[in-house]
Each structure stands twice: as structure tokens, then as C-alpha cells.
Design a protein around this motif. Structure first.
Motif, PDB file in Angstrom:
ATOM      1  N   GLN A 177      32.887 -24.686  17.440  1.00  9.76           N
ATOM      2  CA  GLN A 177      34.305 -26.237  16.611  1.00  9.76           C
ATOM      3  C   GLN A 177      33.171 -27.240  16.429  1.00  9.76           C
ATOM      4  N   GLN A 178      32.358 -27.402  17.017  1.00 16.49           N
ATOM      5  CA  GLN A 178      30.946 -29.109  16.846  1.00 16.49           C
ATOM      6  C   GLN A 178      29.719 -29.021  15.657  1.00 16.49           C
ATOM      7  N   ARG A 179      29.886 -27.054  15.419  1.00 14.58           N
ATOM      8  CA  ARG A 179      28.635 -27.189  14.100  1.00 14.58           C
ATOM      9  C   ARG A 179      28.320 -27.931  13.262  1.00 14.58           C
ATOM     10  N   ARG A 180      29.761 -27.493  12.826  1.00 12.35           N
ATOM     11  CA  ARG A 180      29.908 -27.687  10.920  1.00 12.35           C
ATOM     12  C   ARG A 180      30.142 -29.161  11.377  1.00 12.35           C
ATOM     13  N   PRO A 181      30.991 -29.964  12.014  1.00 12.47           N
ATOM     14  CA  PRO A 181      31.389 -31.259  11.342  1.00 12.47           C
ATOM     15  C   PRO A 181      29.496 -31.870  11.784  1.00 12.47           C
ATOM     16  N   LEU A 182      29.231 -31.801  12.321  1.00 14.30           N
ATOM     17  CA  LEU A 182      27.579 -32.620  13.056  1.00 14.30           C
ATOM     18  C   LEU A 182      26.542 -32.196  11.991  1.00 14.30           C
ATOM     19  N   LEU A 183      26.477 -31.440  11.356  1.00 12.72           N
ATOM     20  CA  LEU A 183      25.435 -30.820  10.558  1.00 12.72           C
ATOM     21  C   LEU A 183      25.588 -31.989   9.118  1.00 12.72           C
ATOM     22  N   HIS A 184      26.792 -31.725   8.549  1.00 14.11           N
ATOM     23  CA  HIS A 184      27.695 -31.803   8.088  1.00 14.11           C
ATOM     24  C   HIS A 184      27.136 -33.853   8.242  1.00 14.11           C
ATOM     25  N   ARG A 185      27.068 -34.897   8.789  1.00 15.08           N
ATOM     26  CA  ARG A 185      27.054 -36.002   8.850  1.00 15.08           C
ATOM     27  C   ARG A 185      25.479 -36.415   8.816  1.00 15.08           C
ATOM     28  N   MET A 186      25.045 -34.947  10.288  1.00 20.42           N
ATOM     29  CA  MET A 186      23.398 -35.028  10.089  1.00 20.42           C
ATOM     30  C   MET A 186      23.049 -35.043   8.389  1.00 20.42           C
ATOM     31  N   VAL A 187      23.566 -34.462   7.494  1.00 17.73           N
ATOM     32  CA  VAL A 187      22.968 -33.968   5.863  1.00 17.73           C
ATOM     33  C   VAL A 187      23.702 -35.519   5.420  1.00 17.73           C
ATOM     34  N   ALA A 188      24.782 -36.134   5.456  1.00 16.87           N
ATOM     35  CA  ALA A 188      25.268 -36.718   5.131  1.00 16.87           C
ATOM     36  C   ALA A 188      24.587 -38.293   4.729  1.00 16.87           C
ATOM     37  N   ASP A 189      23.825 -38.193   5.894  1.00 21.88           N
ATOM     38  CA  ASP A 189      23.343 -39.518   7.029  1.00 21.88           C
ATOM     39  C   ASP A 189      21.889 -39.690   6.303  1.00 21.88           C
ATOM     40  N   GLY A 190      21.353 -38.667   5.933  1.00 23.07           N
ATOM     41  CA  GLY A 190      20.072 -38.404   5.880  1.00 23.07           C
ATOM     42  C   GLY A 190      19.281 -38.212   6.686  1.00 23.07           C
ATOM     43  N   THR A 191      19.312 -37.893   8.219  1.00 32.99           N
ATOM     44  CA  THR A 191      19.023 -37.781   9.462  1.00 32.99           C
ATOM     45  C   THR A 191      18.396 -36.582   8.974  1.00 32.99           C
ATOM     46  N   LEU A 192      19.047 -35.135   8.239  1.00 36.84           N
ATOM     47  CA  LEU A 192      18.289 -33.488   8.106  1.00 36.84           C
ATOM     48  C   LEU A 192      18.177 -33.564   6.193  1.00 36.84           C
ATOM     49  N   PRO A 193      17.430 -33.477   5.644  1.00 36.38           N
ATOM     50  CA  PRO A 193      17.002 -32.825   4.173  1.00 36.38           C
ATOM     51  C   PRO A 193      18.660 -31.770   4.390  1.00 36.38           C
ATOM     52  N   LEU A 194      18.350 -31.301   2.811  1.00 34.70           N
ATOM     53  CA  LEU A 194      19.313 -30.140   2.623  1.00 34.70           C
ATOM     54  C   LEU A 194      18.622 -28.905   3.798  1.00 34.70           C
ATOM     55  N   SER A 195      20.527 -29.088   4.434  1.00 27.84           N
ATOM     56  CA  SER A 195      20.154 -27.719   4.978  1.00 27.84           C
ATOM     57  C   SER A 195      20.868 -25.801   4.946  1.00 27.84           C
ATOM     58  N   TYR A 196      20.335 -24.961   5.225  1.00 28.66           N
ATOM     59  CA  TYR A 196      20.881 -23.972   5.725  1.00 28.66           C
ATOM     60  C   TYR A 196      21.719 -23.464   7.167  1.00 28.66           C
ATOM     61  N   ALA A 197      23.106 -23.096   6.815  1.00 29.81           N
ATOM     62  CA  ALA A 197      23.439 -22.408   8.306  1.00 29.81           C
ATOM     63  C   ALA A 197      23.790 -21.035   7.911  1.00 29.81           C
ATOM     64  N   THR A 198      24.509 -20.471   9.508  1.00 25.49           N
ATOM     65  CA  THR A 198      24.635 -19.016   9.829  1.00 25.49           C
ATOM     66  C   THR A 198      25.522 -19.227  10.458  1.00 25.49           C
ATOM     67  N   ASP A 199      26.928 -18.198   9.982  1.00 23.56           N
ATOM     68  CA  ASP A 199      27.698 -18.057  11.076  1.00 23.56           C
ATOM     69  C   ASP A 199      27.122 -17.037  11.997  1.00 23.56           C
TER      70      ASP A 199
END
Length: 238
Positions: free
Chosen positions: A172-194
Motif C-alpha cells: 500500500q505505501q509504495r505508490r504514494p511514497l514514490l509520487h511524493r519523492m518524484v513531486a518534491d525532486g527527491t527522485l527524477p522521473l521514475s519507473y514502477a512495476t506491479d
């Protein structure tokens, strides 16, 4: 062996057969295929699980009867091979198991694997793995390395210049944290996998998305005007 630097970063790779024995599934088969070798040499790296003996033994057993020469690299309590560099550069595929990506990165740097794995990648050894064995090739991503509340890890090897999210539909926590990390610049463009999906990079370009699970997808997550957009990537079935 393929000479193009190749990574298959996944949220899958093994499954249980009708007798509940661990067997390679579509994504591991794809990694072996990408090696371009009829009988590939594959090294299993279980650093992220603390070189758990059962993980290593089950991996050997999973390839019984396959045209694959399996070895493993262990770092605990000391390296199990005399020359880590020579061993890894002699492989066609290196497959990294799941566990603590933070622990994995620390141990790899302690033993110089960050340098050796880049050299192997540049030489055309296929680098693959699941979960921690996916995030490690990227800049970073959400991790449970520090406890049940997920936190960012941002010191990945960065062989590909993207962030990475794994188990996207399973935790459950994976998607919202990745979104936050990309939104605030902690991460660049990101790819995710189910779960059951893998990302195929040729050099630093994403060239394929594969799935061993019906309905599972990959995703690209990128910043857009102070927020993020998420675009599904339809995979090819393996």
C-alpha cells in the motif's frame, strides 16, 4: 553474450509449481534469453537477505535440469570466491534477490561491488533482480529497509538515471511514497512495476516492459507543474 549494457529490473522472477517447489518464471527466463547464450552462466547474489542459506539453496534447486550453469556470490561472513571481479565478469547473467536494498548497497560498496557491477554492465553481462535487486540499479526508490513505514533510499548505483518503485500493486505505501519523492525532486522521473512485471533497459533507455502476471503493468511517474503524472505502460507477456 550481448554487448549492449542490459538490465532487467523486476518485481518477480520465481514462482511455485504444482508441487510447491520454487521454479524460474517468465522474467528470469527473459533475463537468460537476453544473454543471447545457449547455456548461460548465472550468478545469484543474495546480499539483500544477508546471504540467507535457504534462498541460495532454493535457487540452485530451482534450476535443476536447466541448461544454466548456476553459481552464487556470498559476502557473509566473508566472500565465498577468491576474486569477486573475475567471478562476476565471467557471468552471462547476474540475478540479485530481494531483501534490504539499504543493506545491500552498504555491503556492495564495502566490497567494491559498486565498481565491479558497473564494469560487468558495461561489458554486457545482463544485470537482473527482484525488489531490492531492482531498485539497486536505479537512483533509488521507496524501501522497507528501515522498518514497516517505508522511507526513501537515494544512493542506488544509478546505472540507469531513474527512480524505481517495486511491488506497486502489492504494498500500500509504495505508490504514494514514490509520487511524493518524484513531486518534491527527491527522485527524477521514475519507473514502477506491479508484482510480476519487469523493466528492460538497453543502456540507459527503457526498451521493454514484460509481465508474467495477467493484468499487471509498469508505470512511468514524472513531475508535472508541482504534482506528478502516472502513465501505465502495457507489458508484453513472458
Amino acid at each position: 553474450m550481448t554487448r549492449t549494457p542490459t538490465i532487467l529490473a523486476t518485481s518477480g522472477g520465481f514462482e511455485h509449481d504444482a508441487r510447491h517447489q520454487l521454479v524460474p518464471s517468465g522474467l528470469v527466463k527473459k533475463a537468460l534469453e537476453l544473454s543471447g547464450t545457449a547455456r548461460p552462466k548465472m550468478c545469484f547474489v543474495a546480499t539483500a537477505s544477508g546471504d540467507a542459506t535457504d534462498a541460495i539453496q532454493l535457487t540452485y534447486a530451482a534450476f535443476a535440469g536447466w541448461s544454466v550453469d548456476v553459481s552464487h556470490l556470498a559476502l557473509f561472513p566473508m566472500p565465498n570466491v577468491d576474486d569477486i571481479r573475475a567471478h562476476l565478469l565471467a557471468q552471462d547473467v547476474i540475478w540479485v534477490g530481494g531483501g534490504s536494498v539499504a543493506g545491500l548497497l552498504a555491503m556492495w560498496r564495502l566490497h567494491g561491488l559498486d565498481v565491479v557491477l558497473r564494469e560487468a554492465w558495461e561489458a554486457g553481462v545482463v544485470l537482473g533482480g527482484v525488489s531490492a535487486g531492482s531498485i539497486c540499479w536505479h537512483v533509488g526508490g521507496p524501501t522497507d529497509s528501515f522498518g514497516p513505514d517505508l522511507r526513501p533510499v537515494t544512493d542506488g548505483l544509478g546505472l540507469v538515471p531513474f527512480g524505481n518503485g517495486v511491488h506497486y500493486d502489492g504494498e500500500q505505501q509504495r505508490r504514494p511514497l514514490l509520487h511524493r519523492m518524484v513531486a518534491d525532486g527527491t527522485l527524477p522521473l521514475s519507473y514502477a512495476t506491479d508484482d510480476g512485471v519487469g523493466l528492460h533497459y538497453a543502456g540507459t533507455e527503457l526498451v521493454g516492459v514484460y509481465s508474467e502476471v495477467e493484468g499487471a503493468r509498469g508505470y512511468v511517474v514524472e513531475a508535472a507543474g508541482g504534482t506528478v503524472t502516472e502513465t501505465p505502460l502495457k507489458p508484453v507477456t513472458v
